[in-house]
Write a protein that holds these residues in place. Structure first.
Motif, PDB file in Angstrom:
ATOM      1  N   ASP A  65       0.838  -1.188   0.000  1.00 21.82           N
ATOM      2  CA  ASP A  65       0.000   0.000   0.000  1.00 21.82           C
ATOM      3  C   ASP A  65       0.882   1.251   0.000  1.00 21.82           C
ATOM      4  OD1 ASP A  65       1.055   0.000   2.549  1.00 21.82           O
ATOM      5  OD2 ASP A  65      -0.827  -0.505   3.542  1.00 21.82           O
ATOM      6  N   TRP A  66       0.258   2.410   0.107  1.00 21.63           N
ATOM      7  CA  TRP A  66       0.996   3.673   0.059  1.00 21.63           C
ATOM      8  C   TRP A  66       2.100   3.717   1.105  1.00 21.63           C
ATOM      9  CZ3 TRP A  66       0.916   8.032  -3.018  1.00 21.63           C
ATOM     10  CH2 TRP A  66       1.654   9.132  -2.535  1.00 21.63           C
ATOM     11  N   ARG A  67       1.780   3.268   2.322  1.00 23.37           N
ATOM     12  CA  ARG A  67       2.766   3.344   3.403  1.00 23.37           C
ATOM     13  C   ARG A  67       4.001   2.519   3.084  1.00 23.37           C
ATOM     14  NH1 ARG A  67       4.138   0.213   7.618  1.00 23.37           N
ATOM     15  NH2 ARG A  67       2.496  -1.311   7.129  1.00 23.37           N
ATOM     16  N   ARG A  68       3.805   1.292   2.643  1.00 26.34           N
ATOM     17  CA  ARG A  68       4.950   0.434   2.354  1.00 26.34           C
ATOM     18  C   ARG A  68       5.686   0.866   1.092  1.00 26.34           C
ATOM     19  NH1 ARG A  68       2.122  -5.143   4.219  1.00 26.34           N
ATOM     20  NH2 ARG A  68       3.057  -5.284   6.297  1.00 26.34           N
ATOM     21  N   LEU A  69       4.936   1.319   0.101  1.00 26.56           N
ATOM     22  CA  LEU A  69       5.585   1.752  -1.137  1.00 26.56           C
ATOM     23  C   LEU A  69       6.517   2.933  -0.890  1.00 26.56           C
ATOM     24  CD1 LEU A  69       2.635   1.464  -3.690  1.00 26.56           C
ATOM     25  CD2 LEU A  69       4.676   0.026  -3.592  1.00 26.56           C
ATOM     26  N   GLY A  70       6.229   3.695   0.140  1.00 30.98           N
ATOM     27  CA  GLY A  70       7.094   4.825   0.460  1.00 30.98           C
ATOM     28  C   GLY A  70       8.485   4.413   0.882  1.00 30.98           C
ATOM     29  N   TRP A  71       8.632   3.161   1.291  1.00 27.77           N
ATOM     30  CA  TRP A  71       9.942   2.651   1.704  1.00 27.77           C
ATOM     31  C   TRP A  71      10.720   2.019   0.546  1.00 27.77           C
ATOM     32  CZ3 TRP A  71      11.727   3.946   6.318  1.00 27.77           C
ATOM     33  CH2 TRP A  71      10.836   4.218   7.362  1.00 27.77           C
ATOM     34  N   VAL A  72      10.035   1.743  -0.551  1.00 30.33           N
ATOM     35  CA  VAL A  72      10.662   1.000  -1.656  1.00 30.33           C
ATOM     36  C   VAL A  72      11.727   1.844  -2.335  1.00 30.33           C
ATOM     37  CG1 VAL A  72      10.239  -0.041  -3.930  1.00 30.33           C
ATOM     38  CG2 VAL A  72       8.632  -0.438  -2.043  1.00 30.33           C
ATOM     39  N   ASN A  73      12.816   1.195  -2.716  1.00 33.13           N
ATOM     40  CA  ASN A  73      13.906   1.831  -3.463  1.00 33.13           C
ATOM     41  C   ASN A  73      13.343   2.406  -4.769  1.00 33.13           C
ATOM     42  OD1 ASN A  73      16.152   2.445  -5.003  1.00 33.13           O
ATOM     43  ND2 ASN A  73      17.029   0.396  -4.929  1.00 33.13           N
ATOM     44  N   PRO A  74      13.528   3.691  -5.040  1.00 31.60           N
ATOM     45  CA  PRO A  74      12.980   4.296  -6.271  1.00 31.60           C
ATOM     46  C   PRO A  74      13.455   3.618  -7.553  1.00 31.60           C
ATOM     47  CG  PRO A  74      13.706   6.001  -4.751  1.00 31.60           C
ATOM     48  CD  PRO A  74      14.194   4.694  -4.193  1.00 31.60           C
ATOM     49  N   GLY A  75      14.588   2.951  -7.511  1.00 22.92           N
ATOM     50  CA  GLY A  75      15.099   2.281  -8.702  1.00 22.92           C
ATOM     51  C   GLY A  75      14.680   0.834  -8.808  1.00 22.92           C
ATOM     52  N   GLU A  91       2.305   7.648  -8.436  1.00 25.75           N
ATOM     53  CA  GLU A  91       2.601   8.951  -7.840  1.00 25.75           C
ATOM     54  C   GLU A  91       4.008   8.994  -7.252  1.00 25.75           C
ATOM     55  OE1 GLU A  91      -0.415  10.067  -5.078  1.00 25.75           O
ATOM     56  OE2 GLU A  91      -2.026  10.015  -6.573  1.00 25.75           O
ATOM     57  N   LEU A  92       4.477   7.827  -6.810  1.00 30.10           N
ATOM     58  CA  LEU A  92       5.819   7.751  -6.234  1.00 30.10           C
ATOM     59  C   LEU A  92       6.889   7.514  -7.292  1.00 30.10           C
ATOM     60  CD1 LEU A  92       4.912   5.608  -3.099  1.00 30.10           C
ATOM     61  CD2 LEU A  92       5.738   7.978  -3.068  1.00 30.10           C
ATOM     62  N   GLY A  93       6.475   7.345  -8.540  1.00 28.07           N
ATOM     63  CA  GLY A  93       7.426   7.143  -9.622  1.00 28.07           C
ATOM     64  C   GLY A  93       8.048   5.765  -9.651  1.00 28.07           C
ATOM     65  N   LEU A  94       7.343   4.762  -9.116  1.00 27.17           N
ATOM     66  CA  LEU A  94       7.873   3.395  -9.078  1.00 27.17           C
ATOM     67  C   LEU A  94       7.454   2.615 -10.324  1.00 27.17           C
ATOM     68  CD1 LEU A  94       7.075   2.564  -5.342  1.00 27.17           C
ATOM     69  CD2 LEU A  94       9.291   3.214  -6.310  1.00 27.17           C
ATOM     70  N   ARG A  95       8.332   1.738 -10.768  1.00 29.10           N
ATOM     71  CA  ARG A  95       8.037   0.887 -11.922  1.00 29.10           C
ATOM     72  C   ARG A  95       7.307  -0.358 -11.456  1.00 29.10           C
ATOM     73  NH1 ARG A  95      12.377  -1.305 -15.231  1.00 29.10           N
ATOM     74  NH2 ARG A  95      13.579  -1.414 -13.315  1.00 29.10           N
ATOM     75  N   VAL A  96       6.090  -0.542 -11.969  1.00 28.73           N
ATOM     76  CA  VAL A  96       5.273  -1.701 -11.591  1.00 28.73           C
ATOM     77  C   VAL A  96       4.730  -2.359 -12.848  1.00 28.73           C
ATOM     78  CG1 VAL A  96       3.281  -2.536 -10.295  1.00 28.73           C
ATOM     79  CG2 VAL A  96       4.575  -0.564  -9.449  1.00 28.73           C
ATOM     80  N   LEU A  97       4.808  -3.674 -12.895  1.00 23.81           N
ATOM     81  CA  LEU A  97       4.171  -4.431 -13.962  1.00 23.81           C
ATOM     82  C   LEU A  97       3.223  -5.437 -13.325  1.00 23.81           C
ATOM     83  CD1 LEU A  97       3.826  -5.227 -16.931  1.00 23.81           C
ATOM     84  CD2 LEU A  97       5.710  -6.847 -16.624  1.00 23.81           C
ATOM     85  N   GLN A  98       1.955  -5.316 -13.652  1.00 25.32           N
ATOM     86  CA  GLN A  98       0.974  -6.283 -13.169  1.00 25.32           C
ATOM     87  C   GLN A  98       0.847  -7.360 -14.228  1.00 25.32           C
ATOM     88  OE1 GLN A  98      -2.772  -4.558 -12.108  1.00 25.32           O
ATOM     89  NE2 GLN A  98      -3.369  -6.292 -10.843  1.00 25.32           N
TER      90      GLN A  98
END
Length: 289
Positions: free
Chosen positions: A222-232, A252-259
């Motif tokens: 979720d948003w809280r955990r994604l805030g800890w993820v390495n941007p790269g 919004e956090l600029g993270l690369r995600v593939l579903q």
């Protein structure tokens, strides 16, 4: 006598590359196969007709339906509802589908059909976990700017897909951590040589991974955990829709995600089709035993 030893009349209605390969495999086994809402590779789809009432088995997609009760038909421009199929069938016929919803089951059984979920069978899910894990490796190798060897990988969930994905990536030299809820899963992860992490405790540790693979069909990142993820980092979500990653927050956090649910249908459709075929055969053998 085995079900394969006798020619049977089978309809394959809708589906993706898996169902297209399934139709070919069934024909190779000597069955009469009709297809509808399924095109490509020289296959000749037929309109839905009273011929469905003559089928020994009607096989629907995985998943059976998409939006608005329409069948999952990505390989056809034709749009077919479940009710259009059921209207041509007779009580007592066998209807098989993948990830059969309660509504699909109720509609079929209300008409006297025998409804079965081939994907709910353990042998089919295990067989599908193999191409899912291999597909995850393929996607990761395409998306990461470095090798899986020495990459820091977090696998969320340690079910069938989680176990095999961890094994495949670990075999390539990745440094694998497993995040799971159940203590027995954490114990097995440790026994296999992976670093275990209690799922609920994951927070700042998320910043230490290059690749995060989610296999849990619930909102885990979720948003809280994604805030800890390495941007790269690269996030690969293998869970069924709606997945386990907050896509809006990730964007919004600029993270690369593939579903990538249904990965076997894209990376290894013939293997996935064989798993469906075998599960359907097992259902039919059990009915005739």
């Amino acid at each position: 006598m085995d079900w394969m030893d006798r020619e049977r009349n089978v309809w394959v209605v809708g589906g993706d590359l898996r169902q297209r390969a399934l139709a070919r495999l069934l024909r190779e086994d000597g069955h009469t196969v009709h297809i509808a809402a399924l095109e490509g590779e020289g296959l000749a789809p037929e309109p839905l007709s009273s011929g469905l009432a003559l089928a020994h088995c009607v096989i629907l997609p995985l998943p059976v339906t998409g939006q608005a009760g329409l069948l999952h038909t990505p390989l056809s421009r034709e749009r077919i509802s479940l009710l259009q199929v059921l209207d041509h069938m007779e009580p007592g016929q066998i209807l098989c589908g993948g990830m059969v919803s309660s509504q699909v089951r109720q509609e079929g059984e209300a008409r006297g059909l025998r409804v079965f979920d081939y994907y709910a069978r353990e042998e089919c899910m295990v067989a599908n976990a193999v191409p899912t894990a291999e597909g995850a490796v393929q996607v990761a190798m395409e998306e990461l700017p470095f090798t899986l060897h020495s990459a820091r990988v977090l696998i969320l969930g340690f079910g069938r897909v989680g176990k095999l994905t961890a094994h495949r990536m670990g075999a390539l030299g990745a440094k694998v951590t497993v995040g799971a809820q159940r203590y027995e899963d954490l114990a097995w992860a440790a026994a296999y040589g992976y670093e275990p992490e209690k799922l609920e405790n994951l927070s700042c540790e998320l910043g230490g991974f290059d690749l995060i693979v989610n296999t849990i069909p619930a909102m885990v990142l979720d948003w809280r955990r994604l805030g800890w993820v390495n941007p790269g980092a690269f996030l690969l979500d293998l869970a069924s829709a709606p997945g386990g990653v907050d896509r809006v927050a990730a964007k919004e956090l600029g993270l690369r995600v593939l579903q990538a649910p249904g990965l076997p249908g894209r990376t290894a459709p013939v293997t996935a089709a064989a798993a469906i075929r075998d599960a359907v055969y097992h259902i039919l053998w059990e009915l005739e035993a």
